[in-house]
Design a protein around this motif. Sequence first.
Motif, PDB file in Angstrom:
ATOM      1  N   THR A 265      23.534  10.974 -34.982  1.00 24.89           N
ATOM      2  CA  THR A 265      24.316   9.754 -34.804  1.00 24.89           C
ATOM      3  C   THR A 265      23.414   8.525 -34.889  1.00 24.89           C
ATOM      4  O   THR A 265      23.763   7.532 -35.526  1.00 24.89           O
ATOM      5  CB  THR A 265      25.064   9.791 -33.460  1.00 24.89           C
TER       6      THR A 265
ATOM      7  N   LYS B 136      24.264  20.453 -31.597  1.00 25.20           N
ATOM      8  CA  LYS B 136      25.499  19.751 -31.938  1.00 25.20           C
ATOM      9  C   LYS B 136      25.198  18.741 -33.042  1.00 25.20           C
ATOM     10  O   LYS B 136      24.199  18.048 -33.012  1.00 25.20           O
ATOM     11  CB  LYS B 136      26.020  18.991 -30.717  1.00 25.20           C
ATOM     12  N   ASN B 137      26.070  18.675 -34.032  1.00 21.62           N
ATOM     13  CA  ASN B 137      26.002  17.724 -35.132  1.00 21.62           C
ATOM     14  C   ASN B 137      24.681  17.807 -35.904  1.00 21.62           C
ATOM     15  O   ASN B 137      23.986  16.808 -36.052  1.00 21.62           O
ATOM     16  CB  ASN B 137      26.237  16.301 -34.616  1.00 21.62           C
TER      17      ASN B 137
END
Length: 193
Positions: free
Chosen positions: A169, A39-40
């Motif tokens: 993040t 993810k991401n």
Amino acid sequence: MFGMKDLIGLTISAFIILPVVIFIREAGYFLISGLFGVKNPRLTIGTGPRLFTFLIFDVRKYYHVYSWFSFDSIKSDRNFAYICIYAGPILINLFIALIINALLANGYWEEFKTFWNRFIFYAFYYVLFDIIPMKTFNGKPNNGMVIYELLRYGKRVDYNEEPLIPGTTEVEEEYQEQIKQIEKVKEQIEEDE
């Protein structure tokens, strides 16, 4: 004797071949991690202030020998997935170097043989230093060490407390904090003048 032709070759190696090989290496993480549902994902190229982002690419201002891959989470959180992800850079550089070598051996790209031989050299250089288990200068294990520890002990072993592949993040938050600090220093310098 080191002449102008050697200087041009060194410049091409340093500013074209080496960055491309490093980019391909980092892309190896991305290609394999996509199979395991990360993810991401983000492929950061260079350091310093951000120039731009495009899809998964985060391009920074300063010379891009320093690049890295990050993601936030992975769907398949098994040792096999991590072994494959850490083997990705090794396999992609090995594969590309062998393909180029086979093409050269069969008479293709003869007029650019020196360029491609240098490319193969740097690709194998990164394969060598990725595959032999060791700690890097900052105490973190290289890909070979991570794979070895996963195979031997069955767990991800990190010699630092932070994860080996950072979360996208987290990297973004660190980047924003660094930019704020740079802006504060700039403001202080302007006030002092």
